[in-house]
Enzyme design. Structure first.
Site, mmCIF file in Angstrom:
data_model
loop_
_atom_site.group_PDB
_atom_site.id
_atom_site.type_symbol
_atom_site.label_atom_id
_atom_site.label_comp_id
_atom_site.label_asym_id
_atom_site.label_seq_id
_atom_site.Cartn_x
_atom_site.Cartn_y
_atom_site.Cartn_z
ATOM 1 N N ASP A 141 -39.614 -15.259 24.050
ATOM 2 C CA ASP A 141 -39.843 -15.736 22.778
ATOM 3 C C ASP A 141 -41.123 -16.742 22.675
ATOM 4 O OD1 ASP A 141 -37.307 -14.768 21.864
ATOM 5 O OD2 ASP A 141 -36.317 -16.395 22.265
ATOM 6 N N LYS A 155 -44.913 -13.323 22.053
ATOM 7 C CA LYS A 155 -45.694 -12.076 22.607
ATOM 8 C C LYS A 155 -45.761 -11.121 21.398
ATOM 9 C CE LYS A 155 -41.812 -11.303 25.198
ATOM 10 N NZ LYS A 155 -41.070 -12.665 24.812
ATOM 11 N N GLY A 171 -36.698 -9.670 20.549
ATOM 12 C CA GLY A 171 -37.105 -10.145 18.802
ATOM 13 C C GLY A 171 -38.524 -10.394 18.933
ATOM 14 N N HIS A 172 -39.369 -9.513 18.399
ATOM 15 C CA HIS A 172 -40.755 -10.089 18.351
ATOM 16 C C HIS A 172 -41.089 -10.220 16.920
ATOM 17 C CE1 HIS A 172 -41.451 -8.178 22.616
ATOM 18 N NE2 HIS A 172 -40.466 -9.003 22.606
ATOM 19 N N GLN A 178 -38.772 -10.173 26.655
ATOM 20 C CA GLN A 178 -38.174 -11.327 27.576
ATOM 21 C C GLN A 178 -39.406 -12.034 28.269
ATOM 22 O OE1 GLN A 178 -36.427 -7.948 28.164
ATOM 23 N NE2 GLN A 178 -35.661 -8.517 26.061
HETATM 24 P P1 GDP Z 1 -41.365 -13.006 21.162
HETATM 25 O O1 GDP Z 1 -40.125 -12.640 21.372
HETATM 26 O O2 GDP Z 1 -42.354 -13.504 22.357
HETATM 27 O O3 GDP Z 1 -42.325 -11.999 20.375
HETATM 28 O O4 GDP Z 1 -41.276 -14.520 20.063
HETATM 29 P P2 GDP Z 1 -40.626 -14.494 18.976
HETATM 30 O O5 GDP Z 1 -40.787 -13.798 17.941
HETATM 31 O O6 GDP Z 1 -38.886 -14.460 19.431
HETATM 32 O O7 GDP Z 1 -40.347 -16.201 18.848
HETATM 33 C C1 GDP Z 1 -41.706 -16.737 18.495
HETATM 34 C C2 GDP Z 1 -41.704 -17.680 17.085
HETATM 35 O O8 GDP Z 1 -42.576 -18.525 16.959
HETATM 36 C C3 GDP Z 1 -41.590 -16.637 15.885
HETATM 37 O O9 GDP Z 1 -40.859 -17.172 14.995
HETATM 38 C C4 GDP Z 1 -43.252 -16.648 15.605
HETATM 39 O O10 GDP Z 1 -43.167 -16.369 14.120
HETATM 40 C C5 GDP Z 1 -43.213 -18.024 15.775
HETATM 41 N N1 GDP Z 1 -44.820 -18.403 16.527
HETATM 42 C C6 GDP Z 1 -45.815 -17.633 17.241
HETATM 43 N N2 GDP Z 1 -46.810 -18.407 17.455
HETATM 44 C C7 GDP Z 1 -46.493 -19.476 16.658
HETATM 45 C C8 GDP Z 1 -47.323 -20.485 16.601
HETATM 46 O O11 GDP Z 1 -48.609 -20.875 17.155
HETATM 47 N N3 GDP Z 1 -47.098 -21.706 15.890
HETATM 48 C C9 GDP Z 1 -45.883 -21.685 15.148
HETATM 49 N N4 GDP Z 1 -45.460 -22.752 14.647
HETATM 50 N N5 GDP Z 1 -45.203 -20.575 15.199
HETATM 51 C C10 GDP Z 1 -45.407 -19.520 16.014
HETATM 52 P P1 IMO Z 2 -37.896 -11.499 23.715
HETATM 53 O O1 IMO Z 2 -38.519 -10.165 23.850
HETATM 54 C C1 IMO Z 2 -34.973 -14.837 24.900
HETATM 55 C C2 IMO Z 2 -31.676 -13.660 27.337
HETATM 56 C C3 IMO Z 2 -30.204 -13.821 26.595
HETATM 57 C C4 IMO Z 2 -29.471 -14.078 27.866
HETATM 58 C C5 IMO Z 2 -30.132 -13.273 28.971
HETATM 59 C C6 IMO Z 2 -29.466 -11.785 29.121
HETATM 60 O O2 IMO Z 2 -37.728 -11.732 22.341
HETATM 61 O O3 IMO Z 2 -38.366 -12.662 24.331
HETATM 62 P P2 IMO Z 2 -29.363 -9.464 27.732
HETATM 63 O O4 IMO Z 2 -29.214 -9.423 26.326
HETATM 64 O O5 IMO Z 2 -30.480 -9.014 28.324
HETATM 65 O O6 IMO Z 2 -28.157 -8.976 28.760
HETATM 66 O O7 IMO Z 2 -29.319 -11.126 27.746
HETATM 67 O O8 IMO Z 2 -31.418 -12.645 28.352
HETATM 68 N N1 IMO Z 2 -32.590 -12.915 26.561
HETATM 69 C C7 IMO Z 2 -33.727 -13.266 25.921
HETATM 70 N N2 IMO Z 2 -33.904 -14.678 25.577
HETATM 71 N N3 IMO Z 2 -35.807 -13.698 24.308
HETATM 72 C C8 IMO Z 2 -35.451 -12.670 24.598
HETATM 73 O O9 IMO Z 2 -36.476 -11.461 24.229
HETATM 74 C C9 IMO Z 2 -34.358 -12.291 25.431
HETATM 75 N N4 IMO Z 2 -33.904 -10.991 25.880
HETATM 76 C C10 IMO Z 2 -32.949 -11.393 26.206
HETATM 77 O O10 IMO Z 2 -30.269 -14.872 25.771
HETATM 78 O O11 IMO Z 2 -29.721 -15.314 28.137
HETATM 79 MG MG MG Z 3 -38.286 -13.254 20.736
#
Ligand code: GDP
Ligand code: IMO
Ligand code: MG
Length: 423
Positions: A13, A16, A40-41, A223
């Site tokens: 998270d 990416k 979840g991106h 991840q």
């Molecule tokens: P990913 O899994 O690495 O793609 O990241 P996620 O989407 O799960 O979580 C990142 C969260 O931070 C999302 O809600 C994005 O919209 C938000 N986000 C990304 N870059 C920024 C930033 O520079 N500032 C803020 N406030 N939010 C951001």
């Molecule tokens: P993105 O791509 C954050 C965590 C789960 C759990 C562990 C194992 O959005 O960054 P799994 O479902 O793979 O068996 O879970 O890994 N986990 C993540 N945490 N971002 C993710 O993906 C994750 N994908 C799995 O919360 O601790």
């Molecule tokens: Mg994510």
């Protein structure tokens, strides 16, 4: 041409999706190389938010190809929902989303096994997203899995039934686990049509030919490196190789073809699910980071645990990935903090340690903090490095000299446009 890799340096998270979506127009092919719908991106542009789970984050850009690589595990149900959302957003899928034949399928019984196994573990559960990731990769390495290419073979039904029966046998280990497979299975079978509507390719040939034609390829990790099956905080990890080496395995490209390795870190740190997190905060600052950063999982909606940056942890993931450029996201979340901290090293018993110990899960680790004065002004949407206040630049520069790698991008908000490009 080389394949550039974007990946998370923490526990996932890191943002990416946003960075891949921003950079995608510089490339001709964007590929996911591991993970599945546990990811979840989030992408934000045009006043709308989009969350992708299996589809690469280049899908909203025109004139490029997105490839779901062989290292990914695919749940046809999640994929169908994702495709519907993408189409509803006005994207036409006309050969711009390809699927590698060697990618493995998540069966409904994989998800049941994941749920049963986690329930059985009780307090020591991993905190899995329960998407069937672990059991699917277990079948892959156990040489039992079903692959996308099997969908076009005459005996797919037979193979499916055999694997399902095996899973039903395994589920008997958990007699107290109740489930209703029939409905889920029917739904899964129906949704296979959506997957079948996408072109299947031999991803390794496709990409190597593209590289020899001089095409630019970007590999998108899911991840984070601390969730890597080999190098993460085992056993509290996911079941794939999330690090840069995983891009070679998950796409069929040679190590010599890897170019830039772009490592993303938040300006602080989060983790969702169980497992060690040395710089986690249990105080007001932690609550404030969660609130201002809106730290809730994009896949499961669970609250993310929050803490300050962890230098030994970042140095470790920079090392194992061979990071050539850093990206900092969510610096704007720190805007109102009087003091910002980073864990410079760890105190373990009476020793100061600056590397990650093998037994990170089983011993008490106290972070040794370094403090920075906060800038206490809004950085939201700043796009020029010179416009950052001196204290924010000081924070970035101090980290650069400690980590030994430059920050080439700094994200100042969730929207696509809110980004500082430094190089
Ligand atoms: P990913 O899994 O690495 O793609 O990241 P996620 O989407 O799960 O979580 C990142 C969260 O931070 C999302 O809600 C994005 O919209 C938000 N986000 C990304 N870059 C920024 C930033 O520079 N500032 C803020 N406030 N939010 C951001
Ligand atoms: P993105 O791509 C954050 C965590 C789960 C759990 C562990 C194992 O959005 O960054 P799994 O479902 O793979 O068996 O879970 O890994 N986990 C993540 N945490 N971002 C993710 O993906 C994750 N994908 C799995 O919360 O601790
Ligand atoms: Mg994510």
């Amino acid at each position: 041409m080389a394949v550039d890799v974007i990946l998370g340096l923490q526990w996932g998270d890191e943002g990416k999706g946003k960075i891949v979506d921003f950079l995608a127009p510089d490339y001709q092919i964007i590929c996911r190389f591991q993970g599945g719908p546990n990811a979840g991106h989030t992408l934000k542009f045009g006043g709308k938010k989009h969350v992708l789970h299996t589809v690469p984050s280049g899908i909203f850009r025109s004139n490029l190809i997105n490839l779901i690589g062989n290292g990914v595990v695919i749940d046809p149900i999640t994929l169908a929902k994702e495709l519907a959302a993408i189409k509803a957003a006005g994207i036409v899928l006309d050969g711009n989303l390809l699927v590698a034949r060697k990618a493995h399928l998540i069966l409904p019984t994989h998800r049941l096994l994941d749920q049963a196994s986690e329930a059985f573990k009780g307090k020591s559960k991993i905190g899995s997203t329960l998407r069937g990731i672990g059991p699917t990769y277990m079948d892959k390495t156990g040489r039992n899995g079903l692959r996308v290419g099997d969908l076009t073979s005459g005996d797919f039904d037979k193979k499916y039934q055999a694997l399902k029966e095996k899973h039903l046998g395994l589920l008997k280990i958990y007699p107290e686990f109740d489930f209703d497979l029939d409905q889920e299975e029917k739904y899964w079978m129906e949704n296979l049509d959506q997957l079948r509507s996408l072109p299947f390719v031999d991803g390794e040939y496709y990409l190597n030919e593209a590289l020899s034609e001089g095409k630019r390829v970007l590999a998108e990790g899911a991840q984070g490196s601390m969730l890597d099956i080999d190098f993460g905080t085992y056993p509290y990890v996911t079941s794939s190789n999330t690090i840069s080496a995983g891009a070679c395995i998950g796409l069929g490209i040679a190590p010599k073809n890897i170019g830039e390795v772009i490592g993303i870190t938040k300006a602080y740190c989060t983790r969702v699910g169980s497992g060690p997190f040395p710089s986690e905060l249990f105080d007001e600052d932690g609550t404030k980071l969660g609130k201002l950063g809106m730290e809730f999982g994009a896949t499961t909606g669970r609250a993310r645990r929050c803490g300050w940056l962890d230098i030994p942890q970042l140095k470790y993931t920079i090392m194992i990935n061979g990071v050539t450029q850093l990206v900092m996201t969510k610096i704007d979340v720190l805007d109102s903090f009087e003091t910002i901290k980073v864990a410079k090293s760890y105190q373990i018993k009476d020793k100061l340690v600056s590397t990650l110990p093998f037994d990170i899960c089983d011993q008490e680790i106290s972070p040794v903090w370094q403090s920075f004065e906060g800038w206490q002004t809004s950085l939201d949407g700043i796009t020029a490095y010179e416009d950052l206040p001196g204290r924010a630049r000081g924070y970035i520069q101090d980290l650069e000299s400690t980590l030994g790698v430059p920050f080439s991008m700094i994200s100042t908000g969730p929207e696509r446009s809110k980004l500082i490009l430094r190089s």
